[in-house]
Design a protein around this motif. Sequence first.
Motif, short mmCIF file in Angstrom:
data_model
loop_
_atom_site.label_atom_id
_atom_site.label_comp_id
_atom_site.label_asym_id
_atom_site.label_seq_id
_atom_site.Cartn_x
_atom_site.Cartn_y
_atom_site.Cartn_z
N THR A 156 0.84 -1.21 0.00
CA THR A 156 0.00 0.00 0.00
C THR A 156 0.87 1.25 0.00
OG1 THR A 156 -1.83 -1.09 1.13
CG2 THR A 156 -1.74 1.31 1.31
N VAL A 211 -3.72 4.74 6.62
CA VAL A 211 -3.66 3.27 6.59
C VAL A 211 -3.36 2.85 8.03
CG1 VAL A 211 -2.32 1.30 5.76
CG2 VAL A 211 -2.76 3.24 4.23
N LYS A 232 -5.71 -0.46 3.57
CA LYS A 232 -5.85 0.47 2.45
C LYS A 232 -6.14 1.88 2.98
CE LYS A 232 -5.81 -2.77 -0.85
NZ LYS A 232 -5.11 -3.81 -0.09
N GLU A 233 -5.78 2.89 2.19
CA GLU A 233 -6.05 4.27 2.61
C GLU A 233 -7.55 4.52 2.76
OE1 GLU A 233 -3.29 7.50 0.73
OE2 GLU A 233 -3.74 6.05 -0.83
#
Length: 436
Positions: free
Chosen positions: A204, A381, A409-410
């Motif tokens: 990520t 994140v 994930k963001e």
Amino acid sequence: MSKHFQVLVIGGGTAGIMVSSMLKRKNSSLQIGIIEPAETHYYQPAWTLVGANTYNYEKTSRPMSSLIPKGVEWIKESANKFEPETNKVITKTGLEITYDYLVVAPGLKIDPAMIEGLQDAMDKGVVCSNYTNPKHTWEILKNFKGGTALFTQPATPIKCGGAPQKIMYLADEHFRKTGVRDNTDIVFALPSGSIFGVKIIADTLMSVVDKKDINVRFFHKLVKVDANKKIAWYEIVKDLSGGGCVTIADGDEASLDRDIQYNYKDVKVTREGDLYGIHFDMMHLAPPQRAPDFIINSPLASETGWVDVNKGTMQHVKYPNIFSLGDVSNLPTSKTGAAIRKQAPVVVENILKLIESNVLSGKEYQGYTSCPLVTGYGKMVLAEFDYNQNFEPDPKLKEFPLMITDSSKEHWRLWILKKYMLPYLYWNKMMKGIEV
């Protein structure tokens, strides 16, 4: 003069306050003392946000007196010497304190002196650090007019391993807003070969690096800072003799070692012998960090200088009535408040069980920690993992009304967690001994 406590706690930081609050909550009759010289307690996780001008510095501190649990005696001194064979701690003023059980949680020491020239560079304001003065970081970001923005991480263990790169992502966004990003190269130099130790999180973060066009330089160990010339000198800590290729010298991209550079930028680099000097216009770093001297020089320390404890029970390997947790322990996990959130209940249960029946509770710490990795204003994140570097989301965080399905994930909801919910939980739950 001497004092005696059933439980003596060294340190009024996250670990010390949390353990003493939990012990008092579960057994109000316990005689507990806390040795802590500081008048102020800081919520340091918010300092990244302070450095990017999105959190009020004043809100990160509270008087220590307001956090010492009711019924716990505050000894406003510095611990200086341990005599574990006689269950004794001696303070700097010579006060002798004996105990039945000892909890060692003084935190770590930030030590710029471990890198030549770094203290001078910090004193002159050439280098900024959220670890020491986040308000100064914001002044540097605000006044930056372009050039090479260098962000770096030391080769020592540090508080919150993700912090050196969080401020970089926020800086990138700020530079875009102010129009200086087009004439700026952002470089992240770090001593390891990966941007993060957990693969799903590293993947990520590398996508964030791609999106933000950041040059990452792996295997770079900072050894010296020249404040006057604005050069950060690095050793390359990977054996390159086999490949016979240039690392970061003359801008010939074809000859660069791909394992060392990612997204190469032709910033000015000077070579002297085995050292590579990256010239910078602004630099943010996490200073080197280590255990305090009184720990390193004590019988409690392991060879690495940290307090030597069992990684499951946090009981000292040699002295069964001594426990340690938090940044000063040699637990093989990240040094974060999130780790302490899971460590403190184990220490507390073990001490209470020992008092009650002279056996450990059977409760063990599995290495859980988390690094809230801010990747921009309004984005984050959450790296959650255990001793084996497995991505291990905490089911308790899923209970919050955030509906986060994948914290690797963001997401803007994770930013809400970082900026609003975690400080609330810290002051109102963790510091009051409520397990969260």
